[in-house]
Design an enzyme around this catalytic site. Structure first.
Site, PDB file in Angstrom:
ATOM      1  N   ARG A 141       0.948  -1.149   0.343  1.00  0.00           N
ATOM      2  CA  ARG A 141      -0.011   0.035   0.073  1.00  0.00           C
ATOM      3  C   ARG A 141       0.907   1.288   0.263  1.00  0.00           C
ATOM      4  O   ARG A 141       1.978   1.192   0.645  1.00  0.00           O
ATOM      5  CB  ARG A 141      -1.059   0.035   1.036  1.00  0.00           C
ATOM      6  CG  ARG A 141      -0.545   0.401   2.665  1.00  0.00           C
ATOM      7  CD  ARG A 141      -1.214   0.345   3.673  1.00  0.00           C
ATOM      8  NE  ARG A 141      -2.453   1.022   3.575  1.00  0.00           N
ATOM      9  CZ  ARG A 141      -2.788   2.014   3.954  1.00  0.00           C
ATOM     10  NH1 ARG A 141      -1.732   2.980   4.715  1.00  0.00           N
ATOM     11  NH2 ARG A 141      -4.248   2.551   3.863  1.00  0.00           N
ATOM     12  N   GLU A 148       6.282  31.695  15.311  1.00  0.00           N
ATOM     13  CA  GLU A 148       5.996  31.403  13.959  1.00  0.00           C
ATOM     14  C   GLU A 148       7.295  31.052  13.536  1.00  0.00           C
ATOM     15  O   GLU A 148       7.390  30.109  12.443  1.00  0.00           O
ATOM     16  CB  GLU A 148       5.813  32.623  13.293  1.00  0.00           C
ATOM     17  CG  GLU A 148       4.302  33.357  13.820  1.00  0.00           C
ATOM     18  CD  GLU A 148       4.204  34.817  13.030  1.00  0.00           C
ATOM     19  OE1 GLU A 148       3.681  34.638  11.997  1.00  0.00           O
ATOM     20  OE2 GLU A 148       4.750  35.579  13.370  1.00  0.00           O
TER      21      GLU A 148
END
Length: 1290
Positions: A382, A1230
């Site tokens: 997969r 950030e």
């Protein structure tokens, strides 16, 4: 519980609880985790449900799981924490001493957007017996109990109570109301539109199925539930066989295993694992293949709910088990009143052919899976967007049987999922290969035949056609090698020569090829977090610089932390739902509300005509008027007594549109139509044209960076409560900017701002997405409250939130770089275009910040940066953590990589050669000292042993053809703050009460970043009192007015200054009293101050950092200061599938003197993982009509716990100072985001190594995110060439 967080698909785990049931066969109590958003209440008859509130609370006692996750700093916003706690609690109920692998599996279905998972895992590992440093030597003590060294551990001896190995049982609640002998009578529950019937016996079930043949059977609700929600499927009758013991029977025979269809996938996994341990390997090939997929299929919670029968009968094209069961010759045992029969789980059944399907009155009773045999081999494959909890792009089951003692194919079966509307069998190809030898010639022919038979049309579901075709043959090649290895063990010597996958042939499989056989294992991350100890002379009660736990950490862990939608329903409250456009650019011709208004419970519809004030701006309406500009634009809102009624009404509304042109979705189309939102922004220095004439080489290239969804765990929500007089409103809202909500509601309702009070207790994640958008939802809800006179609650589900709100701006960048042969860059010209969406929003500011920050850490004398924001017919993109920096700087770093490739030098050498070295000025003439930048860079190189590992990577790549490793180190100069002085002001209000307790209020909002914790640390230091004396209630516009958005990494900076100012004012007032009684207590001083009529309340104020930018001159001082950092990451990629694993990441960040190193390191880790998601897995997909496909966790993949680097180290740079900020700290919210690009550049480094070995050009178009599709197709080889040739000639 957080059931509203996602689309009722169980995708995030935030609403996880523990269900306890008696097994209908063994009568033992089973404890298992489930997601409540998927569990119908009727299915819980006879079960006990334990929620996080039932595990422990602040009012009674904490469970160790709750205590550990909080004190390991494993909570930030806290919205996901109850789910995390319940997953770990359930694990401990079943395994008091779990393995690390079990811990990873248990948490695999729980998403977190804030922490980066590392501290959550750290808390869970304290329960694991074999964990390094935990449960040491069997004493039962936690490693956190031993954390004495400030520089290496975030734990403290006083932080966590001792916890004996057996002690989880002391805390476990035993469900008392579970029925020992459940009733056998049929139970019927009647709803408004659906009847739920739960038969007590197998006979009753068969009778009901005969009576109601169209009624589906429902056990886990993991397939039917989402379909009913997203596709509007309504079944008047549902049959629940949950109490039927016959559906849970497991029987073993000499030739196979029969498993009841009612067994959950988690039970199937245990059954198969037990059988594998009992039988010889040759008999368990199919079972092992099934087990491999069961480990990665969905999440633990879904596997606990989903049944084997339901998985098979659903016949999803992406089913992970059906392809294996099909090739394994599984048989379905069917039963009805008429009797029993058996049908093969064949390609005809999977295709839904009537001749091979169940009859309407039949049920699937059990599944028979035969043993494999000697000379038979079964494998499963997969590939998905990420390793865990993701639907596969393609999966496959493959089986081959050889004539005994030979390599001659006697039987062959290959089945694929994800390549069509149903699972596809390559039956013809397999038949044509019978009798062939298992050799290279067979491989070539098999690949050609598979591409012919398993043909995907260009419009195949989910797209990615070339990628999927490549996986079809890549998987078969992996199978070919696996079988070859097994045959070599059985046949000695092997008679058939085997060649390499290029022009040369050789008799053996090269060792370099064997890596293709290995899957990436799931590994629990390890790591060290380092920070500087506080000064030994600092008073013990002074908390500044210490790793203080998040103020709400324990409340997060117990579920007692109240979020906006946790506020209990108020009197006469109504619910609101939004009606959005289904067209990208169209004129509204007519609207028919008649059917919607007739639905019981519907009160009203709110349109633009109901707005008494302003309807947004001319270009950005709150509610659409006459035309719509994108799919997802809000047209009006429905108000009803319940949320269900409001959403039902939406389905009945009829809107007629007339399409307008041109419709623009992409940056490329916007450039073509000259469609822009604002003028070009430009910065230039030196003489770039002249410089290009004098360089040795010039390289030009393009960079594409995709958008990103904020994916805050708590979706947008607001509660508006109108008061009875003076048009006053109380607004409870999840926002980063309550003052903006207040102003927008004021202008919309045309009432003064002073009548409106916005309250923010805490926000379940923001990341920039809750700066502007909450004002829109608050204003629309306020209009509803004003019109109806009722309180209005508006809560967006995940699908609507993602559809409406926009996210990070996608970017297209073009660069031209001129450089000398030694790697010195002399000229750089970059032009960037961002996709702003249909309105301006923050796009102009993002463009400005992007241009200002493009140079990153590099001193290049001749520069030209240009940027434009494109106007398109997509929802407006908005602020997002990093504000343009993560996209733009990827272009700059891609230039560096391109230069390195042309010069034949490692990228790190080019970075070092061009980095700022001495005090200098940026392109916009702001002076700065890069000393800390250089220190971060050098320390990162040392801490990561970069140069040694670079050699190891090169050595690994020489030895492995199908697996490649890459390593990259990235520097960062991140500018903090807004580019305007007025946005750096802040205020605070501090009250001292007569008992000595202190209430602190400030203008910042608690988003999970720990701002309230830091503010109390500041107040504690300034007032010289313990933090236990201090309290923060909420952020309120009535307490602190005219606040600035909590954003741009300066929230703690500026609000800390304001709190400091208020406390200093108060302490100044108290000075005479303290001098008079220096030995007195704090309480005595406060009491004396009150008696002497000294004000014990003070407003603190900070005027802000000076910041400005003159765009006409191209110069200014737009940022108060810079944060410096560096990150080194190493990855390994699978060239055949495009998958990758993160081996190690080292981060060094300049935090100066951290206010709270635990919180700051948490911010760095969380930002890094979020950035890593931007650059690797998070992909927004739109239809040709502009509809966002990826509107939930099924389609949009943020990083999961298995995506954390195997080794994850973070260090704060010691001995760094800045006089500008509060206590010389820095804002780190950030900056870590961009450091996630170190993973991206490590992946591109690995891809470049693969391309170089294959004699393909090393330079290639840089595209972010580096998804498995991009990686696989960039690692061009024989199989991709097959696919491209097939596409050309088919």
């Amino acid at each position: 519980l957080r059931p509203e967080a996602f689309l009722d698909r169980g995708g995030c785990g935030a609403c996880t609880v523990m269900v306890s049931k008696r097994d209908p066969t063994s009568q033992e109590i089973r404890h298992f985790s489930v997601t409540t958003c998927l569990v119908p209440i009727c299915s819980l008859y006879g079960a006990a449900v334990t929620t996080v509130e039932g595990v422990g609370s602040m009012k009674t006692r904490l469970h160790p799981v709750q205590e550990r996750i909080a004190k390991s700093h494993g909570t930030q916003c806290g919205f996901c924490t109850p789910g995390m706690v319940m997953s770990m609690y359930t694990l401990l109920r079943n395994h008091p001493q779990p393995s690390e692998e079990q811990l990873l599996e248990a948490l695999g279905g729980n998403l977190c957007r804030c922490t980066g998972y590392r501290p959550i895992l750290a808390s869970g590992k304290t329960f694991c017996l074999e964990s390094n440093g935990c449960q040491q030597k069997g004493t039962g003590k936690c490693c956190l109990d031993l954390g004495e060294n400030d520089s290496s551990s975030l734990g403290r001896k006083s932080d966590v109570s001792p916890f004996a190995l057996s002690s989880p049982q002391e805390y476990h609640l035993t469900p008392t109301r579970m029925t020992e002998n459940p009733e056998k009578r049929t139970l019927t529950f009647h709803g408004e539109r659906v009847t739920w019937i739960s038969p007590g016996t197998f006979k009753d079930l068969l009778e009901l199925k005969a009576k109601h043949p169209e009624a589906p059977l429902i056990l886990g609700n993991t397939s039917l539930g989402p379909a009913m929600r997203s596709k509007g499927c309504l079944h008047p009758i549902l049959l629940s066989p949950a109490r039927i013991s016959e559906l849970n029977v497991v029987s073993k025979t000499n030739d196979g295993l029969t498993i009841g269809a009612g067994c959950s996938l988690a039970q199937v996994k245990d059954i198969l694992a037990e059988r594998v341990s009992e039988l010889p390997e040759e008999k368990t090939q199919t079972y092992r293949a099934l087990l491999k997929h069961l480990k990665s299929l969905a999440s633990q919670q879904i596997r606990n709910m989903a049944s084997l029968g339901g998985h098979i009968i659903s016949r999803h094209s992406y089913s992970d088990l059906n392809p294996i069961l099909a090739v394994g010759n599984a048989t379905l045992n069917l039963t009805s009143e008429e009797g029993t029969r058996r049908i093969p789980l064949s390609e005809h059944f999977l295709a839904g052919l009537a001749s091979a399907d169940l009859k309407p009155e039949e049920i699937l009773e059990s599944v028979y899976i035969p043993h494999s045999q000697k000379w038979e081999f079964v494998s499963a494959f997969r590939q998905a967007q990420c390793q865990q909890n993701a639907l596969p792009d393609v999966n496959a089951g493959m089986r081959v049987l050889f004539k005994e003692g030979t390599d001659i194919i006697e039987d062959l079966s290959i089945t694929y999922g994800g390549v069509g509307a149903a699972t596809v069998s390559a039956h013809k190809s397999c038949q044509q290969l019978l009798g062939r030898q298992w050799d290279e010639l067979m491989l070539d022919e098999a690949c050609r035949r598979l591409l012919d038979e398993v043909s995907l049309p260009g419009w195949a579901p989910g797209g990615r056609v070339e990628f999927k075709r490549t996986l079809v043959v890549s998987f078969f090649f992996k199978f070919y090698l696996q079988v070859l290895q097994e045959l070599k063990k059985l046949i000695k010597p092997f008679p058939v020569p085997v060649s390499a996958l290029n022009s040369r042939r050789y008799p053996e499989i090269s060792d370099r090829f064997l890596s293709a056989l290995e899957d990436f294992p799931g590994t629990v991350p390890q790591g060290v977090q380092r920070y500087q100890s506080v000064d030994s002379h600092q008073p013990l009660q002074d908390p500044v610089g210490r790793p203080v736990m998040h103020l709400s950490g324990l409340k997060h862990a117990t579920g007692e932390a109240e979020f906006c939608d946790d506020i209990p329903m108020v009197d006469k409250e109504l619910c609101m739902a939004l009606v959005t456009s289904t067209r990208a650019y169209a004129k509204i011709i007519s609207i028919d509300l008649s059917e919607a208004l007739e639905i019981p419970g519907v009160v009203d519809v709110i349109t633009a005509k109901d707005i008494p004030g302003t309807n947004g701006t001319e270009d950005d309406k709150l509610l659409a008027v006459d035309e719509v500009l994108c799919v997802g634009q809000i047209i009006f809102a429905v108000v009803a007594e319940t949320d269900v009624q409001a959403k039902r009404a939406i389905e009945k509304i009829k809107i007629t549109y007339e399409e307008l042109e041109p419709i623009i979705f992409t940056i490329k189309d916007a450039i073509k139509h000259n469609s822009f939102l604002c003028p070009e922004k430009k910065l230039e220095q030196g003489n770039i044209e002249e410089a290009f004439e004098k360089v040795d080489q010039i390289v030009e290239g393009e960079v594409h960076v995709g958008g990103q969804e904020h994916f805050y765990m708590e979706t947008q929500r607001v509660l508006v409560i109108p008061k009875t007089e003076d048009k006053e409103l109380d607004i409870y809202v999840s926002t980063q900017d309550p003052a903006h909500v207040q102003k927008t509601v004021s202008s919309t309702l045309n009432i003064p701002i002073n009548r409106i009070t916005c309250h923010v207790k805490r926000v379940g994640g923001g990341f920039g997405g809750k700066i502007g958008r909450p004002a829109v939802f608050g204003a629309i809800a306020a209009v509803g409250a004003l019109k109806t006179g009722h309180p209005i609650r508006l809560v967006l589900d995940r699908e609507d939130d993602m559809l409406i709100t926009g996210g990070r701006h996608p970017l297209f960048g073009k660069y031209k770089v001129g450089f000398m042969n030694n790697g010195r860059i002399k000229a750089l010209d970059i032009e960037c275009f961002i996709n702003g969406g249909c309105t301006l929003d923050d796009s102009e500011l993002v463009t400005e910040f992007l241009i200002l920050k493009l140079e990153n850490a590099y001193k290049i004398r001749n520069l030209r940066f240009r940027g434009r924001a494109c106007l398109t017919n997509l929802p407006s993109n908005t602020a997002f953590r990093g504000f343009g920096f993560p996209q733009g700087t990827l272009v700059t770093e891609s230039c560096i990589t391109a230069v390195a490739a042309k010069c034949g030098l490692p990228p790190e050498k080019i970075r070092e050669k061009n980095m700022y070295r001495t005090v200098d000025k940026t392109i916009y003439k702001q002076a700065f000292n890069p000393e800390s930048l250089i220190r971060c860079w050098n320390e990162c190189l040392d801490a990561s042993s970069f140069h040694n590992r670079r050699k190891q990577v090169e050595e690994f790549n020489k030895k492995n053809y199908w697996k490649k490793r890459g390593i990259a180190v990235i520097p960062m100069k991140f500018s903090v703050g807004f580019a305007a002085t007025s946005y750096h002001q802040a205020a605070a209000l501090v009250h001292i009460y007569t008992d000595g307790s202190v209430l602190v209020t400030h203008g910042g909002n608690e988003l999970g970043q720990g701002i309230h914790t830091k503010m109390l640390q500041v107040a504690s230091r300034e007032l010289k009192i313990p933090m236990s004396h201090l309290h923060i209630c909420e952020t309120s516009t009535a307490m602190v007015p005219n606040t600035i958005a909590t954003a741009a990494s300066v929230g703690a900076d500026i609000n800390g200054k304001a709190v400091q100012n208020a406390c200093q004012i108060l302490l100044k007032r108290l000075e005479p009293i303290i001098k008079k009684n220096p030995e007195g207590t704090w309480e005595e001083w406060i009491e004396a101050a009150f008696e002497q009529r000294i004000s014990l309340s003070a407003t603190g104020y900070f005027r802000g950092y000076k910041a400005f930018m003159d765009w006409e001159k191209g110069e200014g001082d737009p940022f108060p200061y810079y944060v410096y950092g560096a990150a080194c990451s190493e990855v390994e990629i699978d060239c055949l599938t495009g998958a990758h694993k993160k081996i190690r990441t080292d981060i060094v960040m300049d935090a100066c003197c951290s206010l709270n190193p635990a919180i700051d390191i948490g911010q760095i880790e969380g930002a890094f993982i979020q950035g890593m998601g931007l650059y690797t897995t998070e992909e927004l997909k739109y239809s040709p009509e502009g509809v966002l496909y990826s509107r939930g966790p099924d389609e949009y993949k943020i990083p999961t716990i298995s995506d954390v680097p195997e080794e994850f180290n973070v260090s704060l740079l010691p001995s760094s100072q800045t006089p500008l900020t509060i206590y010389s700290s820095k804002g780190l919210g950030e900056s870590g985001m961009f450091l996630g690009s170190s993973v991206f550049f490590a992946i591109t480094d690995a891809v470049a190594a693969a391309r170089k070995e294959r004699d393909i050009a090393e330079d290639f178009t840089v595209k972010s995110p580096a998804t498995p599709e991009w990686v696989r197709m960039a690692c061009a080889d024989r199989f991709t060439e097959m696919v491209w040739n097939y596409c050309l000639f088919s």
